[in-house]
Design a protein around this motif. Structure first.
Motif, PDB file in Angstrom:
ATOM      1  N   VAL A   1      -1.314  -6.992  -4.058  1.00  0.00           N
ATOM      2  CA  VAL A   1      -0.768  -8.124  -3.316  1.00  0.00           C
ATOM      3  C   VAL A   1      -1.871  -9.158  -3.125  1.00  0.00           C
ATOM      4  O   VAL A   1      -2.938  -8.858  -2.606  1.00  0.00           O
ATOM      5  CB  VAL A   1      -0.206  -7.677  -1.957  1.00  0.00           C
TER       6      VAL A   1
ATOM      7  N   GLY B   1       0.817  -1.212   0.000  1.00  0.00           N
ATOM      8  CA  GLY B   1       0.000   0.000   0.000  1.00  0.00           C
ATOM      9  C   GLY B   1       0.850   1.261   0.000  1.00  0.00           C
ATOM     10  O   GLY B   1       1.863   1.325   0.692  1.00  0.00           O
TER      11      GLY B   1
ATOM     12  N   GLY C   1      -0.477   4.428   0.671  1.00  0.00           N
ATOM     13  CA  GLY C   1      -1.153   5.533   1.351  1.00  0.00           C
ATOM     14  C   GLY C   1      -0.152   6.179   2.293  1.00  0.00           C
ATOM     15  O   GLY C   1       1.059   5.994   2.153  1.00  0.00           O
ATOM     16  N   VAL C   2      -0.644   6.927   3.246  1.00  0.00           N
ATOM     17  CA  VAL C   2       0.235   7.589   4.202  1.00  0.00           C
ATOM     18  C   VAL C   2       1.133   6.583   4.912  1.00  0.00           C
ATOM     19  O   VAL C   2       2.343   6.790   5.050  1.00  0.00           O
ATOM     20  CB  VAL C   2      -0.606   8.288   5.288  1.00  0.00           C
ATOM     21  N   SER C   3       0.541   5.485   5.363  1.00  0.00           N
ATOM     22  CA  SER C   3       1.308   4.496   6.123  1.00  0.00           C
ATOM     23  C   SER C   3       2.400   3.892   5.258  1.00  0.00           C
ATOM     24  O   SER C   3       3.527   3.700   5.719  1.00  0.00           O
ATOM     25  CB  SER C   3       0.390   3.383   6.634  1.00  0.00           C
TER      26      SER C   3
ATOM     27  N   GLY D   1      -4.565  -0.099   4.973  1.00  0.00           N
ATOM     28  CA  GLY D   1      -5.676   0.755   5.397  1.00  0.00           C
ATOM     29  C   GLY D   1      -6.826   0.002   6.029  1.00  0.00           C
ATOM     30  O   GLY D   1      -6.954  -1.212   5.861  1.00  0.00           O
TER      31      GLY D   1
ATOM     32  N   HIS E   1     -10.183   1.657   6.224  1.00  0.00           N
ATOM     33  CA  HIS E   1     -11.443   2.341   5.946  1.00  0.00           C
ATOM     34  C   HIS E   1     -11.953   1.949   4.564  1.00  0.00           C
ATOM     35  O   HIS E   1     -12.250   2.792   3.728  1.00  0.00           O
ATOM     36  CB  HIS E   1     -11.258   3.859   6.009  1.00  0.00           C
TER      37      HIS E   1
ATOM     38  N   SER F   1      -3.621  12.930  15.715  1.00  0.00           N
ATOM     39  CA  SER F   1      -3.284  12.686  14.321  1.00  0.00           C
ATOM     40  C   SER F   1      -2.641  11.315  14.141  1.00  0.00           C
ATOM     41  O   SER F   1      -1.786  10.898  14.907  1.00  0.00           O
ATOM     42  CB  SER F   1      -2.350  13.765  13.814  1.00  0.00           C
ATOM     43  N   ILE F   2      -3.046  10.652  13.082  1.00  0.00           N
ATOM     44  CA  ILE F   2      -2.517   9.320  12.806  1.00  0.00           C
ATOM     45  C   ILE F   2      -1.113   9.415  12.184  1.00  0.00           C
ATOM     46  O   ILE F   2      -0.316   8.504  12.289  1.00  0.00           O
ATOM     47  CB  ILE F   2      -3.478   8.550  11.855  1.00  0.00           C
TER      48      ILE F   2
ATOM     49  N   THR G   1      -9.223  17.847   7.069  1.00  0.00           N
ATOM     50  CA  THR G   1      -8.602  17.132   8.190  1.00  0.00           C
ATOM     51  C   THR G   1      -9.224  17.561   9.512  1.00  0.00           C
ATOM     52  O   THR G   1      -9.674  18.700   9.655  1.00  0.00           O
ATOM     53  CB  THR G   1      -7.089  17.404   8.273  1.00  0.00           C
ATOM     54  N   ASN G   2      -9.254  16.649  10.459  1.00  0.00           N
ATOM     55  CA  ASN G   2      -9.719  17.014  11.794  1.00  0.00           C
ATOM     56  C   ASN G   2      -8.545  17.153  12.769  1.00  0.00           C
ATOM     57  O   ASN G   2      -8.737  17.368  13.951  1.00  0.00           O
ATOM     58  CB  ASN G   2     -10.777  16.035  12.310  1.00  0.00           C
ATOM     59  N   THR G   3      -7.340  16.992  12.260  1.00  0.00           N
ATOM     60  CA  THR G   3      -6.145  17.237  13.067  1.00  0.00           C
ATOM     61  C   THR G   3      -5.341  18.328  12.352  1.00  0.00           C
ATOM     62  O   THR G   3      -5.312  18.359  11.121  1.00  0.00           O
ATOM     63  CB  THR G   3      -5.306  15.957  13.175  1.00  0.00           C
TER      64      THR G   3
ATOM     65  N   GLU H   1       1.409  -1.135  -4.784  1.00  0.00           N
ATOM     66  CA  GLU H   1       0.199  -0.327  -4.653  1.00  0.00           C
ATOM     67  C   GLU H   1      -0.800  -0.750  -5.726  1.00  0.00           C
ATOM     68  O   GLU H   1      -0.500  -0.733  -6.913  1.00  0.00           O
ATOM     69  CB  GLU H   1       0.541   1.167  -4.761  1.00  0.00           C
ATOM     70  N   ARG H   2      -1.982  -1.075  -5.259  1.00  0.00           N
ATOM     71  CA  ARG H   2      -3.029  -1.569  -6.151  1.00  0.00           C
ATOM     72  C   ARG H   2      -3.418  -0.556  -7.227  1.00  0.00           C
ATOM     73  O   ARG H   2      -3.631  -0.908  -8.374  1.00  0.00           O
ATOM     74  CB  ARG H   2      -4.254  -1.899  -5.302  1.00  0.00           C
TER      75      ARG H   2
ATOM     76  N   LEU I   1      -6.402   6.874   0.931  1.00  0.00           N
ATOM     77  CA  LEU I   1      -7.661   7.506   1.296  1.00  0.00           C
ATOM     78  C   LEU I   1      -7.753   8.979   0.871  1.00  0.00           C
ATOM     79  O   LEU I   1      -8.826   9.480   0.565  1.00  0.00           O
ATOM     80  CB  LEU I   1      -7.736   7.382   2.807  1.00  0.00           C
ATOM     81  N   TRP I   2      -6.632   9.646   0.856  1.00  0.00           N
ATOM     82  CA  TRP I   2      -6.659  11.101   0.650  1.00  0.00           C
ATOM     83  C   TRP I   2      -6.715  11.511  -0.810  1.00  0.00           C
ATOM     84  O   TRP I   2      -6.748  12.688  -1.131  1.00  0.00           O
ATOM     85  CB  TRP I   2      -5.465  11.754   1.361  1.00  0.00           C
TER      86      TRP I   2
HETATM   87  C1  LIG Z   1     -13.095  10.557   6.112  1.00  0.00           C
HETATM   88  C2  LIG Z   1     -11.824  10.325   6.892  1.00  0.00           C
HETATM   89  C3  LIG Z   1     -11.142  11.407   7.411  1.00  0.00           C
HETATM   90  C4  LIG Z   1      -9.976  11.229   8.153  1.00  0.00           C
HETATM   91  N1  LIG Z   1      -9.339  12.329   8.661  1.00  0.00           N
HETATM   92  C5  LIG Z   1      -8.210  12.182   9.383  1.00  0.00           C
HETATM   93  C6  LIG Z   1      -7.508  13.326   9.898  1.00  0.00           C
HETATM   94  O1  LIG Z   1      -7.908  14.462   9.709  1.00  0.00           O
HETATM   95  N2  LIG Z   1      -6.386  13.126  10.628  1.00  0.00           N
HETATM   96  C7  LIG Z   1      -5.916  11.872  10.862  1.00  0.00           C
HETATM   97  O2  LIG Z   1      -4.897  11.755  11.525  1.00  0.00           O
HETATM   98  N3  LIG Z   1      -6.539  10.777  10.366  1.00  0.00           N
HETATM   99  C8  LIG Z   1      -7.677  10.894   9.648  1.00  0.00           C
HETATM  100  N4  LIG Z   1      -8.308   9.781   9.146  1.00  0.00           N
HETATM  101  C9  LIG Z   1      -7.732   8.450   9.424  1.00  0.00           C
HETATM  102  C10 LIG Z   1      -7.039   7.769   8.188  1.00  0.00           C
HETATM  103  O3  LIG Z   1      -7.069   6.424   8.482  1.00  0.00           O
HETATM  104  C11 LIG Z   1      -5.611   8.211   7.985  1.00  0.00           C
HETATM  105  O4  LIG Z   1      -5.608   9.588   7.748  1.00  0.00           O
HETATM  106  C12 LIG Z   1      -4.795   7.597   6.825  1.00  0.00           C
HETATM  107  O5  LIG Z   1      -5.183   8.172   5.595  1.00  0.00           O
HETATM  108  C13 LIG Z   1      -4.772   6.123   6.698  1.00  0.00           C
HETATM  109  O6  LIG Z   1      -3.730   5.828   5.756  1.00  0.00           O
HETATM  110  P1  LIG Z   1      -3.271   4.366   5.351  1.00  0.00           P
HETATM  111  O7  LIG Z   1      -2.083   4.534   4.488  1.00  0.00           O
HETATM  112  O8  LIG Z   1      -3.092   3.561   6.586  1.00  0.00           O
HETATM  113  O9  LIG Z   1      -4.502   3.735   4.567  1.00  0.00           O
HETATM  114  P2  LIG Z   1      -5.104   4.145   3.124  1.00  0.00           P
HETATM  115  O10 LIG Z   1      -5.036   5.594   2.929  1.00  0.00           O
HETATM  116  O11 LIG Z   1      -6.425   3.480   3.007  1.00  0.00           O
HETATM  117  O12 LIG Z   1      -4.085   3.508   2.081  1.00  0.00           O
HETATM  118  C14 LIG Z   1      -4.012   2.115   1.843  1.00  0.00           C
HETATM  119  C15 LIG Z   1      -3.393   1.880   0.475  1.00  0.00           C
HETATM  120  O13 LIG Z   1      -3.152   0.487   0.313  1.00  0.00           O
HETATM  121  C16 LIG Z   1      -3.554   0.085  -0.984  1.00  0.00           C
HETATM  122  N5  LIG Z   1      -3.874  -1.356  -0.919  1.00  0.00           N
HETATM  123  C17 LIG Z   1      -4.855  -1.953  -0.197  1.00  0.00           C
HETATM  124  N6  LIG Z   1      -4.840  -3.284  -0.364  1.00  0.00           N
HETATM  125  C18 LIG Z   1      -3.828  -3.555  -1.212  1.00  0.00           C
HETATM  126  C19 LIG Z   1      -3.304  -4.754  -1.777  1.00  0.00           C
HETATM  127  N7  LIG Z   1      -3.809  -5.960  -1.505  1.00  0.00           N
HETATM  128  N8  LIG Z   1      -2.249  -4.672  -2.624  1.00  0.00           N
HETATM  129  C20 LIG Z   1      -1.702  -3.466  -2.926  1.00  0.00           C
HETATM  130  N9  LIG Z   1      -2.157  -2.296  -2.411  1.00  0.00           N
HETATM  131  C21 LIG Z   1      -3.208  -2.339  -1.576  1.00  0.00           C
HETATM  132  C22 LIG Z   1      -4.724   0.968  -1.310  1.00  0.00           C
HETATM  133  O14 LIG Z   1      -4.929   1.078  -2.700  1.00  0.00           O
HETATM  134  C23 LIG Z   1      -4.299   2.307  -0.670  1.00  0.00           C
HETATM  135  O15 LIG Z   1      -3.570   3.115  -1.561  1.00  0.00           O
HETATM  136  C24 LIG Z   1      -9.469   9.922   8.385  1.00  0.00           C
HETATM  137  C25 LIG Z   1     -10.177   8.832   7.876  1.00  0.00           C
HETATM  138  C26 LIG Z   1     -11.334   9.006   7.142  1.00  0.00           C
HETATM  139  C27 LIG Z   1     -12.072   7.816   6.625  1.00  0.00           C
END
Ligand SMILES: Cc1cc2nc3c(=O)[nH]c(=O)nc-3n(C[C@H](O)[C@H](O)[C@H](O)COP(=O)(O)OP(=O)(O)OC[C@H]3O[C@@H](n4cnc5c(N)ncnc54)[C@H](O)[C@@H]3O)c2cc1C
Ligand SMILES: *[C@@H]1O[C@H](CO)[C@@H](O)[C@H](O)[C@H]1NC(C)=O
Length: 535
Positions: A110, A9, A11-13, A148, A150, A377-378, A60-62, A32-33, A40-41
């Motif tokens: 993956v 993935g 995303g941010v993480s 992720g 969500h 904030s995450i 954002t809420n943070t 990355e898929r 998410l963003w």
């Molecule tokens: C509406 C909303 C608002 C939010 N606002 C805030 C905020 O203001 N502040 C804060 O701190 N947090 C906030 N959050 C929490 C949010 O969880 C984090 O901000 C953060 O975006 C999570 O990032 P992530 O990388 O973990 O997951 P994601 O952003 O979901 O990224 C996951 C990535 O993995 C990829 N992926 C998934 N499965 C596979 C696979 N099998 N193979 C390859 N790639 C794959 C996806 O395509 C995606 O790109 C919010 C959440 C939501 C739903």
């Protein structure tokens, strides 16, 4: 030879995991898929299967100073709470600055992550991916799961008898994009989380009437806190976190409720949380109370039953002619590419050590990043997770025995249930600063306040009474950043910069400024005792 790490993935993480791998000299590959970073963003007009989906207006809420990565402050002119497109822009600058894109294989999903036959000695994994229909497998020394949580909508349809009869439209909040098409409608939003409140507030400007159904109720907080500073900069100081930890829970609850109630009386607005003995994660929303005051939103209790066109609530009231029901009822998560037993969600708890490591593995070479929901904030949270994990992969940090880890998981879960009860939505809830410090201790980057106080008292006061942001974890130890101290001392500038869009003339008489300084000193003393703004 450098260890190979698979990051799932982007995303941010995933992005921060990549950076930490590079910082520690590991050799990462990110799968990355989709075709782009941001997870998410990255807003899209259409909902895609298997990908998080947000509405166009998400902000954002943070705040930006609490949400940035520790060695990369957000640009000065960025607003304090960011529209999703602006936050994505930050991630893009971040990825470019640390040259992360070259490690990412886009449009690569993956499919499976399996232990190698010699896992107990090598700790290695076989990761199989699919790109354009082509399947490929490769061996990795470690895996960071950043996919992720969500993505899979949770709709408790069984709690809505009669839904099969309902003639109107109904869908999960992840399908909601913008208020177009909802003009003049009578809409029911189920739930009172952040998304529910945002969507209800937005729709209430266009709809004929919006109802919000909640059994539990919720505290609602404004993003704007004391003197107009972002809420989290005031809420998340070490000082107030310490107070919340040492004072009896009832006192802490009482204090928080007093503070929250200064804005509006939650009982009068029908929002007061029902179980008064439990902590409840507040919702951040600046519009909801005013919309309720205008009558554009009406708060209702739990739904008992649906008919073809009407909704019957638990208290016996009925709302006729409902056109749309939006289920803002949250998400469930799973990891389809992992063996079943690896990451279990059972009895309302995730059995991962510090929300990351499956404790039963012989080698700590697989982790989940970002599977957590702190009341803060995450982004700094996942950063510290990734900093620690990459050092564990390298063998620089160790983990305790499986038994100790299991005990820790159970203890942590008990504490959570004690605070929040067995709520599905709060399975991943944890105390913000405590958790950050815990990880920082493992890495060796938690500042030692006593020794630092003698060297740099001004800084220590900021660290303790000011907002606990990520720069604090770059002052000492591995990964030290020489800009950290300055970033802490200049954060007020970065908060105020985007607001200074109208130049104000200031009188600059000497005596006035002297007086101001004297007053300032007094304020410092007062603030020390009453803990005002320490930005
Ligand atoms: C509406 C909303 C608002 C939010 N606002 C805030 C905020 O203001 N502040 C804060 O701190 N947090 C906030 N959050 C929490 C949010 O969880 C984090 O901000 C953060 O975006 C999570 O990032 P992530 O990388 O973990 O997951 P994601 O952003 O979901 O990224 C996951 C990535 O993995 C990829 N992926 C998934 N499965 C596979 C696979 N099998 N193979 C390859 N790639 C794959 C996806 O395509 C995606 O790109 C919010 C959440 C939501 C739903
Ligand atoms: C911000 O909103 C998201 C999405 O609803 C939520 O998961 C997160 O907990 C919220 N953060 C805070 C600090 O309230």
């Amino acid at each position: 030879m450098a260890k190979k790490v698979a990051v799932i993935g982007a995303g941010v993480s995933g992005l921060i995991s990549l950076k930490c791998c590079v910082d520690e000299g590991l050799e990462p590959t990110c799968f990355e898929r989709t075709e782009d970073i941001g997870g998410l963003w990255r807003f899209k007009e259409n909902v895609e299967d298997g990908r998080a989906s947000i509405y166009q207006s998400v902000i954002t809420n943070t705040s930006k100073e609490m949400s940035c990565f520790s060695d990369f402050p957000m640009p000065e002119d960025f607003p304090n709470f960011l529209h999703n497109s602006k936050l994505l822009e930050y991630f893009r600058i971040f990825a470019k600055k640390f040259d992360l894109l070259k490690y990412i294989q886009f449009q690569t999903t993956v499919l499976s992550v399996k232990r190698r036959p010699d896992f107990s000695s090598s700790g290695q994994w076989e990761v199989c991916t699919q790109n354009n229909g082509k399947e490929q497998c490769a061996v990795f020394d470690a895996v960071m799961v950043c996919s992720g949580h969500h993505i899979q909508p949770h709709i408790p349809l069984t709690s809505f008898p009669g839904i099969e009869r309902f003639k109107g439209q109904y869908f999960h909040s992840r399908q909601y994009k913008h208020p177009v098409g909802f003009e003049g409608k009578r809409i029911l939003v189920i739930g009172i989380g952040n998304s529910a409140s945002d969507i209800a507030s937005e729709l209430s400007k266009k709809a004929a009437q919006v109802f919000v159904s909640t059994r539990q109720g919720s505290w609602v907080m404004s993003r704007i806190s004391k003197d107009g500073y972002p809420w989290d900069m005031v809420f998340h100081t070490r000082f107030s976190s310490m107070l919340r930890n040492v004072l009896p829970r009832m006192v802490v609850k009482w204090m928080m409720e007093q503070q929250i109630s200064q804005w509006f009386n939650h009982e009068n607005y029908g929002l007061e949380p029902q179980n008064k003995y439990l902590m409840k994660e507040p919702v951040l929303n600046d519009d909801l109370p005013s919309r309720i005051l205008y009558g554009a939103i009406k708060v209702k209790t739990r739904v008992k039953e649906l008919t073809e066109t009407a909704v019957i609530f638990e208290d016996g009231t009925v709302e006729e002619n409902i056109d749309v029901i939006i289920f803002a009822t949250g998400y469930t998560f799973s990891f389809p590419f992992l063996e079943d037993s690896l990451v279990k969600v059972e009895n309302n708890m995730v059995s991962l050590y510090k929300f990351m490591f499956p404790p039963q593995l012989e080698k700590p070479t697989l982790v989940c990043i970002g599977l957590i929901q702190p009341l803060g904030s995450i982004f700094p949270t996942v950063e510290l997770q990734a900093r620690w994990v990459t050092r564990v992969f390298k063998g620089l940090c160790g983990l305790p025995s499986e038994k100790t880890m299991m005990e820790d998981i159970i203890k942590r879960n008990k504490k959570r249930i004690d605070l929040f009860r067995e709520s599905q939505s709060q399975i991943l809830q944890t105390n913000y600063i405590d958790y950050l410090d815990e990880l920082a201790l493992e890495i060796g980057v938690k500042p030692d306040f006593v020794s630092l106080f003698l060297k740099d008292p001004k800084l220590v006061l900021k660290l303790y009474f000011g907002p606990c942001n990520s720069y604090q974890y770059r002052l000492v130890g591995p990964g030290q950043w020489e800009g950290a101290r300055n970033a802490i001392l200049t954060q007020k500038q970065r908060i105020l910069k985007p607001l200074k869009t109208r130049a104000l003339k200031k009188s600059s008489s000497v005596s006035a400024s002297l007086l101001l300084k004297a007053l300032g000193l007094l304020a410092v003393v007062v603030a020390f005792f009453f803990h005002l703004q320490w930005l």
